[in-house]
Design a protein around this motif. Structure first.
Motif, short mmCIF file in Angstrom:
data_model
loop_
_atom_site.label_atom_id
_atom_site.label_comp_id
_atom_site.label_asym_id
_atom_site.label_seq_id
_atom_site.Cartn_x
_atom_site.Cartn_y
_atom_site.Cartn_z
N VAL A 2 -11.30 -9.14 -27.27
CA VAL A 2 -11.55 -7.66 -27.24
C VAL A 2 -10.63 -7.17 -26.22
CG1 VAL A 2 -13.08 -6.15 -26.07
CG2 VAL A 2 -14.23 -8.12 -27.61
N HIS A 3 -9.93 -6.04 -26.81
CA HIS A 3 -8.94 -5.35 -25.99
C HIS A 3 -9.47 -4.07 -25.36
CE1 HIS A 3 -4.95 -4.70 -24.70
NE2 HIS A 3 -4.85 -3.38 -25.16
N HIS A 4 -9.56 -3.89 -24.03
CA HIS A 4 -10.25 -2.70 -23.28
C HIS A 4 -8.84 -1.99 -22.73
CE1 HIS A 4 -12.58 -0.11 -20.84
NE2 HIS A 4 -11.75 -0.43 -19.76
N PHE A 65 -16.86 -9.30 -21.71
CA PHE A 65 -16.48 -7.97 -21.24
C PHE A 65 -17.73 -7.48 -20.38
CE2 PHE A 65 -15.72 -3.35 -22.47
CZ PHE A 65 -15.10 -3.05 -21.35
N ARG A 69 -17.89 -6.30 -16.39
CA ARG A 69 -18.38 -4.96 -16.17
C ARG A 69 -19.49 -4.98 -14.87
NH1 ARG A 69 -18.76 -1.50 -21.35
NH2 ARG A 69 -19.73 -3.24 -22.17
N ASP A 91 -12.22 5.66 -22.06
CA ASP A 91 -12.30 4.23 -22.12
C ASP A 91 -12.13 3.79 -23.80
OD1 ASP A 91 -12.49 3.29 -19.60
OD2 ASP A 91 -14.46 3.77 -19.56
N ASP A 93 -11.93 0.51 -26.69
CA ASP A 93 -12.45 -0.91 -26.87
C ASP A 93 -11.84 -1.25 -28.20
OD1 ASP A 93 -13.15 -1.26 -24.03
OD2 ASP A 93 -15.21 -0.37 -24.84
#
Length: 105
Positions: A2-4, A65, A69, A91, A93
């Motif tokens: 996952v790329h945030h 992820f 958080r 944001d 994702d």
């Protein structure tokens, strides 16, 4: 994976020196969190761009992820670095593995 990505508009009183401090603190603090695989942050090159600061973080999964958080280091970072300096955030994702359903990662 996952790329945030988080894009930030800063408050008018934030100076270029403060942006440098934000970049340094972002790397120093968030890399302490075990769920973070990699992190990038930076400042805009073109002053016409509406988002002067960004953070990009990679995680192994959505579960990692979610843990990130809730991490106390991240929560402290948001309170001490993000909230005092940021006026607006976007944001984004993304799932980076082709064919993988992010809901089950």
């Amino acid at each position: 994976m996952v790329h945030h990505i988080a894009l930030f508009k800063l408050k008018p009183e934030v100076t270029p020196a403060r942006i440098e401090e934000m970049m340094m603190n972002t790397r120093m603090q968030l890399l302490k969190i075990p769920e973070v695989l990699s992190i990038k942050c930076g400042k805009r090159i073109n002053n016409e761009m509406p988002w002067p600061f960004f953070i990009a973080i990679d995680f192994e999964s959505m579960d990692k992820f979610d843990i990130f958080r809730e991490d106390p280091i991240y929560m402290k970072y948001v309170e001490e670095i993000i909230k005092p300096n940021v006026a607006e955030t976007v944001d984004l994702d993304f799932e980076m593995d082709p064919g993988k359903d992010v809901q089950f990662s």
